[in-house]
Design a protein around this motif. Structure first.
Motif, PDB file in Angstrom:
ATOM      1  N   LEU A   3       0.844  -1.185   0.000  1.00  0.00           N
ATOM      2  CA  LEU A   3       0.000   0.000   0.000  1.00  0.00           C
ATOM      3  C   LEU A   3       0.884   1.242   0.000  1.00  0.00           C
ATOM      4  CD1 LEU A   3      -2.545  -1.262   2.669  1.00  0.00           C
ATOM      5  CD2 LEU A   3      -2.848  -1.240   0.179  1.00  0.00           C
ATOM      6  N   LEU A  26      -6.779   3.953  -5.091  1.00  0.00           N
ATOM      7  CA  LEU A  26      -7.757   3.469  -4.111  1.00  0.00           C
ATOM      8  C   LEU A  26      -8.723   4.560  -3.660  1.00  0.00           C
ATOM      9  CD1 LEU A  26      -5.465   1.279  -1.793  1.00  0.00           C
ATOM     10  CD2 LEU A  26      -7.347   0.437  -3.227  1.00  0.00           C
ATOM     11  N   HIS A  29     -12.345   4.094  -2.718  1.00  0.00           N
ATOM     12  CA  HIS A  29     -12.647   3.194  -1.607  1.00  0.00           C
ATOM     13  C   HIS A  29     -12.238   3.758  -0.244  1.00  0.00           C
ATOM     14  CE1 HIS A  29     -13.690  -0.075  -4.401  1.00  0.00           C
ATOM     15  NE2 HIS A  29     -12.703   0.398  -5.144  1.00  0.00           N
ATOM     16  N   LEU A  46      -9.727  -3.993   1.950  1.00  0.00           N
ATOM     17  CA  LEU A  46      -8.851  -3.694   0.816  1.00  0.00           C
ATOM     18  C   LEU A  46      -8.367  -4.976   0.147  1.00  0.00           C
ATOM     19  CD1 LEU A  46      -6.652  -0.740   2.138  1.00  0.00           C
ATOM     20  CD2 LEU A  46      -8.703  -0.626   0.708  1.00  0.00           C
ATOM     21  N   LEU A  54      -9.189  -1.558 -10.414  1.00  0.00           N
ATOM     22  CA  LEU A  54      -8.895  -0.221  -9.914  1.00  0.00           C
ATOM     23  C   LEU A  54      -8.235   0.616 -11.002  1.00  0.00           C
ATOM     24  CD1 LEU A  54      -7.358  -1.296  -6.478  1.00  0.00           C
ATOM     25  CD2 LEU A  54      -9.681  -0.440  -6.880  1.00  0.00           C
TER      26      LEU A  54
END
Length: 284
Positions: A3, A26, A29, A46, A54
């Motif tokens: 991430l 992301l 989200h 996630l 995505l």
């Protein structure tokens, strides 16, 4: 998962690194990689996303796409000193009986490849590659046996330090540790499920192509679980807090004679499985 946060300073957006090394956005989200997003429940949500669905972010990360600090809105940046016995020896200090705890100000946090500013008047700015631990589940008085359940993941940290201000200008380390840009983190937060044993990670650092630090987290005096449990006796740990766990030998202070950073140099550092950082030093 790997991430990350990408984009200009102060305008970073959340993303993840897909299997092809491309950044996926992301933002639809989550607002940021921070707080409750880093709890087990948040990371579970996630993990159920298909990266292929995505939006792909143009550019190559760490080349023409800037990565910011891999955690946003950090509440605490806690550090452990002298946590490798051989680093304590090169510093001329005894191996601690309990973890040595100090803090870096959150204003020190910067992206993994952002310039490091040598403060005005500094003559002893130094480097330290370290394993960063990011808290997921908060808590206080955490049992060591349960400590790893509170870890969201890991990242690379460069604990940049001004040794004169740390060691020669009073009894507190903090003013030599928390200058702006003295806390690069990233390039990404690697979730704990991808690092089965954080006590078996090689870590290294180079300055201008010269390898100064070569170590492995197995030689830590206090391991990750011990550190998390210990710190939770003195403060509540909260999602997104960062713990920098100490550095192996090879810092500038330990060279004979000592070697310190000056503007115009390049640091490269990394940890196995967690990525690399590259910083150019500039005058503040």
């Amino acid at each position: 998962m790997k991430l990350l946060r990408y984009g200009p300073p102060g305008q970073e957006r959340p993303g993840l690194l897909d299997a092809d090394g491309q950044v996926r956005d992301l933002s639809e989200h989550i607002d940021d990689l921070a707080g409750e997003v880093l709890t087990s429940a948040g990371l579970s949500l996630l993990s159920r996303l298909d990266p292929a669905t995505l939006p792909r972010v143009p550019g190559t990360p760490q080349q023409d796409l800037r990565l910011g600090p891999c955690v946003g809105q950090v509440g605490k940046f806690i550090c452990i000193g002298l946590n490798y016995a051989d680093h304590a020896a090169e510093s001329g200090l005894p191996v601690p009986q309990e973890p040595v705890v100090f803090a870096k100000w959150t204003s020190a946090i910067s992206g993994p490849d952002d310039p490091v500013r040598i403060p005005r008047g500094s003559v002893k700015t130094d480097w330290e590659v370290e394993l960063g631990v990011v808290i997921g589940e908060g808590g206080a008085y955490i049992d060591e046996a349960d400590a790893m359940r509170h870890v969201a993941g890991y990242c690379v940290v460069n604990d940049v330090s001004e040794r004169e201000w740390q060691l020669e200008r009073g009894t507190q380390w903090d003013k030599g540790k928390g200058c702006d840009t003295f806390g690069p983190i990233g390039p990404w937060l690697v979730t704990a499920d991808e690092i089965p044993d954080p006590q078996r990670l090689d870590l290294w650092l180079e300055v201008d192509g010269h390898r100064y630090q070569n170590g492995n987290t197995r030689t830590m005096v206090f391991g990750v679980a011990q550190i998390v449990s210990y710190l939770s006796r003195f403060m509540s740990l909260q999602p997104g807090d960062i713990i920098s766990t100490g550095t192996p030998p090879g810092v500038g202070l330990g060279q004979k004679p000592p070697v310190y950073l000056r503007p115009g140099q390049t640091m490269r550092l990394g940890i196995a499985g967690l990525g690399t950082q590259t910083q150019r030093t500039v005058a503040a």
